[in-house]
Design a protein around this motif. Structure first.
Motif, mmCIF file in Angstrom:
data_model
loop_
_atom_site.group_PDB
_atom_site.id
_atom_site.type_symbol
_atom_site.label_atom_id
_atom_site.label_comp_id
_atom_site.label_asym_id
_atom_site.label_seq_id
_atom_site.Cartn_x
_atom_site.Cartn_y
_atom_site.Cartn_z
ATOM 1 N N UNK A 104 0.996 -1.136 -0.126
ATOM 2 C CA UNK A 104 0.111 -0.072 -0.104
ATOM 3 C C UNK A 104 0.773 1.247 0.113
ATOM 4 N N UNK A 105 0.871 2.000 -1.226
ATOM 5 C CA UNK A 105 2.022 3.008 -1.262
ATOM 6 C C UNK A 105 1.281 4.460 -1.085
ATOM 7 N N UNK A 106 0.269 4.686 -0.441
ATOM 8 C CA UNK A 106 -0.486 5.792 -0.142
ATOM 9 C C UNK A 106 -0.114 6.838 -1.515
ATOM 10 N N UNK A 107 0.459 8.231 -1.271
ATOM 11 C CA UNK A 107 0.479 8.720 -2.300
ATOM 12 C C UNK A 107 2.164 8.913 -2.951
ATOM 13 N N UNK A 108 2.736 8.084 -2.222
ATOM 14 C CA UNK A 108 4.034 8.299 -2.843
ATOM 15 C C UNK A 108 4.370 7.549 -4.232
ATOM 16 N N UNK A 109 3.569 6.598 -4.463
ATOM 17 C CA UNK A 109 3.659 6.032 -5.590
ATOM 18 C C UNK A 109 2.195 5.725 -6.146
ATOM 19 N N UNK A 110 1.692 6.506 -7.290
ATOM 20 C CA UNK A 110 0.362 6.135 -7.694
ATOM 21 C C UNK A 110 0.725 5.486 -9.047
ATOM 22 N N UNK A 111 -0.568 4.911 -9.699
ATOM 23 C CA UNK A 111 -0.486 4.182 -10.746
ATOM 24 C C UNK A 111 -0.063 5.186 -12.089
ATOM 25 N N UNK A 112 1.261 4.868 -12.454
ATOM 26 C CA UNK A 112 1.569 5.735 -13.443
ATOM 27 C C UNK A 112 1.738 7.312 -13.086
#
Length: 252
Positions: free
Chosen positions: A148-156
């Protein structure tokens, strides 16, 4: 380390290949994903990034699944919605709130990089991934099957870095050191998506993420983030102060 308040009984041994209980929920207003994770044997559970206006939905989901919620967990102090953790605590005695110590937000249990949040015989490991905010965390499943990456890494994509102590340089380092080092098959579940996508794979993000993947240098990433020209979040002036209390109403 966060430890479950219940003791796993017989049948709680995690066998190779056993899947953690998982449900992804969505709030249309803020395009936020909320996650329910649980031990299928004990039914101990955590909820990650709940939204205040969706608390009744979340309670119904937990009741239908027979879950005992142990922790209300946040990836960071969001700027676009108020966390539902405070409301959940008022309705579920004994529930404890969790957020990054680095966020300086008030919570029952502040956590830092390397801690484990345990529920039944399952757990997620805390990885510090600052850059979108100073206190961003990602949560890696005990078998590294998902994160679960939060807002650090979004899809693309990735979270913006222009407020709440954000730093493009820090975010670049966080993603490359803490997320891109996970197996290519690890599923990426972000805190938000605005195009109807539900997940990605780490290998795909490494290769094709237009901001961070495909061999982008830190200098290139910093330049991209400098020129996003994003609008000020509509709810930031209300959401951030509330989220610094993990959604607990300000009695003052």
């Amino acid at each position: 380390m966060c430890t479950s308040t219940t003791t796993p009984g017989k049948g709680s041994i995690v066998k190779a290949g056993d899947a953690m209980g998982f449900k992804q929920l969505f709030d249309d207003d803020s395009s936020t994903y909320t996650y329910l994770l649980w031990d299928p044997a004990t039914k101990d559970a955590i909820i990650v990034d709940p939204v205040d206006i969706q608390v009744d939905r979340d309670l119904k989901e937990m009741e239908a699944l027979g879950l005992h919620l142990v922790y209300g967990v946040n990836t960071h102090a969001h700027a676009d919605h108020i966390t539902g953790t405070g409301l959940l605590k008022s309705k579920l005695p004994g529930l404890q709130s969790v957020i990054a110590e680095a966020s300086r937000a008030k919570a029952d249990i502040p956590v830092r990089h390397g801690d484990k949040i345990v529920f039944g015989s399952r757990s997620v490991t805390v990885r510090a991934t600052p850059g979108h905010t100073e206190g961003c965390l990602s949560y890696v499943a005990d078998d590294e099957s998902f994160v679960l990456t939060g807002d650090a890494l979004l899809i693309q994509g990735c979270g913006r870095t222009d407020f709440q102590g954000g730093s493009a340089e820090k975010l670049f380092h966080s993603v490359h050191a803490q997320l891109f080092t996970l197996p290519d098959e690890t599923i990426v579940y972000p805190a938000h998506d605005y195009k109807g996508r539900t997940s990605s794979k780490m290998g795909d993000e490494k290769k094709t993420n237009p901001r961070l993947g495909g061999g982008k240098t830190k200098e290139e990433f910093v330049e991209i983030m400098k020129n996003l020209n994003l609008a000020y979040p509509k709810k930031i002036d209300v959401a951030v102060p509330a989220n610094m209390r993990c959604g607990v109403p300000d009695v003052a």
